[in-house]
Design an enzyme around this catalytic site. Sequence first.
Site, PDB file in Angstrom:
ATOM      1  CD  GLU A 107      18.697 -16.917  -5.781  1.00 16.00           C
ATOM      2  OE1 GLU A 107      17.779 -16.332  -5.174  1.00 16.00           O
ATOM      3  OE2 GLU A 107      18.564 -18.059  -6.283  1.00 16.00           O
ATOM      4  CG  ASN A 123      13.421 -11.846   2.090  1.00 14.49           C
ATOM      5  OD1 ASN A 123      13.593 -11.911   3.304  1.00 14.49           O
ATOM      6  ND2 ASN A 123      13.691 -12.861   1.291  1.00 14.49           N
ATOM      7  CG  ASN A 125      17.328 -16.155   0.440  1.00 17.85           C
ATOM      8  OD1 ASN A 125      18.195 -16.515   1.242  1.00 17.85           O
ATOM      9  ND2 ASN A 125      16.391 -16.980   0.008  1.00 17.85           N
ATOM     10  CE  LYS A 134      23.331 -20.227   3.032  1.00 17.28           C
ATOM     11  NZ  LYS A 134      23.174 -21.082   4.220  1.00 17.28           N
ATOM     12  CG  ASP A 135      14.955 -15.753   3.772  1.00 23.19           C
ATOM     13  OD1 ASP A 135      14.492 -15.343   2.705  1.00 23.19           O
ATOM     14  OD2 ASP A 135      15.028 -16.959   4.084  1.00 23.19           O
TER      15      ASP A 135
END
Length: 277
Positions: A107, A123, A125, A134-135
């Site tokens: 994703e 944000n 990710n 994994k931001d």
Amino acid sequence: MRGSDQKILLMVMVVVAVVAAAQGQEETTGFVTWGNNYYQTWGHQALVINKTSELQLTLDKNSGSGFESQLIYGSGYFNVRIKAPQTTSTGVITSFYLISRSSRHDELCFQILGKNGPPYLLNTNMYLYGEGGKDQRFRLWFDPTKDYHSYSFLWNPNQLVFYVDDTPIRVYSKNPDVYYPSVQTMFLMGSVQNGSIIDPKQMPYIAKFQASKIEGCKTEFMGIDKCTDPKFWWNRKQLSSKEKTLYLNARKTYLDYDYCSDRQRYPKVPQECGSYT
């Protein structure tokens, strides 16, 4: 049926099959209207306006809403223009995804985080084979509620790039030592929903999505490996010198949070952090 007729019919069937397979390798190019490639998946009935070039998603006290693409892809460049809900929007999240259908899914995600005024946060990710968290978060240098802005993913065999208005803000390069999204097909998805408590007095919240520019490798008739072909321009795409300058400036000026630097959350640096350029 005579033997000669059977042979002719068989030849026709083979030709049709070859043509269908070839069409599967064709790229989807240009602006894709909502009716041609997208459908609503949950929540309120989406309102398509401006001759299918714009879609509105609504969040109220009952539900948010979302859409996804009918087509799936194995590589490409995927762009959508978004106007986030009104200024007072704390708790509202407007999202655009490139995502696979799998319990261990891949994703890429943009999330515009609502606030009661600028600066707004974006944000980003990633999920790599089902592993998220994994931001990387950025302070937007514009007000996303006032006008439309572009949010794009470049996905090819060598790198993943997140773009905002043609400025690359996040780059993940292929590294033989860590997982890279290259085995699962992905589709597009968008939504508006509440991420926390929202102000009912401001409802409904309306997120607007303009017709996107999709230049991707469709995968109806072939495996994802065919989508790595360098004949597709995006598979040859690398950051230009101008883009590299924009990228470094964006990271230096607007990066608000990076999970790779968060030692409380990750005492040991995640292995894939070495793949960010």
